[in-house]
Design an enzyme around this catalytic site. Structure first.
Site, short mmCIF file in Angstrom:
data_model
loop_
_atom_site.label_atom_id
_atom_site.label_comp_id
_atom_site.label_asym_id
_atom_site.label_seq_id
_atom_site.Cartn_x
_atom_site.Cartn_y
_atom_site.Cartn_z
N LYS A 66 -89.31 32.39 -61.09
CA LYS A 66 -89.59 31.99 -59.70
C LYS A 66 -91.07 31.70 -59.44
O LYS A 66 -91.39 30.73 -58.75
CB LYS A 66 -89.07 33.05 -58.72
CG LYS A 66 -87.53 33.13 -58.70
CD LYS A 66 -87.04 34.20 -57.73
CE LYS A 66 -85.56 34.46 -57.91
NZ LYS A 66 -85.04 35.43 -56.93
N ASP A 102 -84.27 33.63 -50.54
CA ASP A 102 -83.88 35.03 -50.70
C ASP A 102 -83.97 35.81 -49.39
O ASP A 102 -83.08 36.59 -49.04
CB ASP A 102 -84.76 35.72 -51.75
CG ASP A 102 -84.41 35.27 -53.17
OD1 ASP A 102 -83.26 34.88 -53.40
OD2 ASP A 102 -85.30 35.31 -54.04
#
Ligand code: ATR
Length: 275
Positions: A66, A102
């Site tokens: 990420k 997220d």
């Protein structure tokens, strides 16, 4: 030919994202193909660029890539800016746009699926790694009364709090880093475990009386009953694992790519049933 998407990670074989996106596509009538893409640990950028060069439309990015995805994209939107981590990439012409879904996934699960309120509440976020960077800003946007970040390595929690003070326009009062040993005597309405301790079968050292009446204990890990959830459950606290967040963050990615919002409830139910 179907529009191509994939989840890229290392490892990636366990990822439920292909199942989830296939279910969303069936439900909404979208013509997509969604695969798993294993990138060598030292070749994330090459792998992702090749995927897009060959006509790929979008990627989900999972551990450990990420932060590298944040470096790769041409532009970042929303929570990805402050998280400095990207879990969703959309190709627009030759441009790669990065997002981090997220935090929105966590909020959707907490608020829509579990009926939790965060505004004005006392929140404990455990952990100061990538998972916490991904969710802190969306939690702060709900303006909790108090938000404590606790971590085994205190200076990482302090760095995380400082980072958001620098990157977020109006961080509410009452956002601070604390060691686990100092958490006694201040019950929380919501405790989110963003550590990877559950995967090792352990939990951070938590005091008794951590939970206020009606509190929710949330573990971002899914598929196993972590020590933290077992601790909370045995004290009569309402518990949730991270499966709902997983599906909700995927729904947000799907919306970014396709402009259609899938219904998450049947997909969450199906995954729970399969497990
Ligand atoms: P992720 O990207 O999944 O957040 P990470 O960046 O490696 O992964 O962070 C893992 C987090 O879990 C960290 O906050 C880590 O604490 P430290 O910063 O002190 O290492 C926390 N963690 C991992 N194992 C733990 C354990 N046994 N007890 C308490 N915290 C733990």
């Amino acid at each position: 030919m179907s529009d191509r998407y994939a989840v890229v990670g290392n490892p990636v074989g366990h990822s439920k994202s292909p199942l989830i996106h296939a279910a969303f596509a069936r439900q909404t009538g979208q013509d997509i193909a969604y695969d798993r893409l294993l990138a060598p640990l030292d070749a994330f950028a090459v792998t992702a660029k090749r995927f897009f060069h060959e006509g790929g439309h979008g990627l989900n990015v999972t551990v450990p890539f990420k932060p590298e995805a944040w470096d790769l994209v041409d532009e970042c939107e929303g929570a990805a800016l402050s998280a400095e981590a990207v879990n969703t990439i959309k190709r627009v012409g030759n441009q790669l746009i990065g997002y981090n879904t997220d935090g929105k996934g966590l909020l959707a699960d907490l608020e829509h699926n579990l009926g939790a309120t965060i505004t004005g509440k006392r929140v404990l976020l455990m952990g100061a790694g990538g998972a916490s960077y991904g969710v802190l800003q969306p939690l702060l946007e709900r303006k909790p009364d108090l938000l404590i970040v606790a971590n085994r390595t205190l200076d990482k929690a302090e760095r995380l709090v400082r980072h958001f003070h620098q990157h977020t326009a109006a961080v509410p009062q009452g956002v601070m880093a604390r060691p686990y040993e100092n958490l006694g005597g201040q019950p929380f309405d919501l405790v989110v475990n963003a550590t990877s301790a559950g995967l090792e079968g352990v939990m951070p050292p938590l005091p008794e009386n951590l939970f206020a009446p009606g509190a929710i204990a949330y573990d971002m890990v899914y598929g196993i009953e972590t020590r933290f959830l077992a601790f909370a459950r045995s004290r009569g606290v309402r518990c949730a694992d991270g499966l709902g967040m997983l599906v909700e963050q995927a729904a947000e990615s799907f919306f970014i790519w396709r402009g259609v919002r899938p219904d998450t409830a049947p997909v969450i139910a199906q995954l729970r049933c399969d497990h």
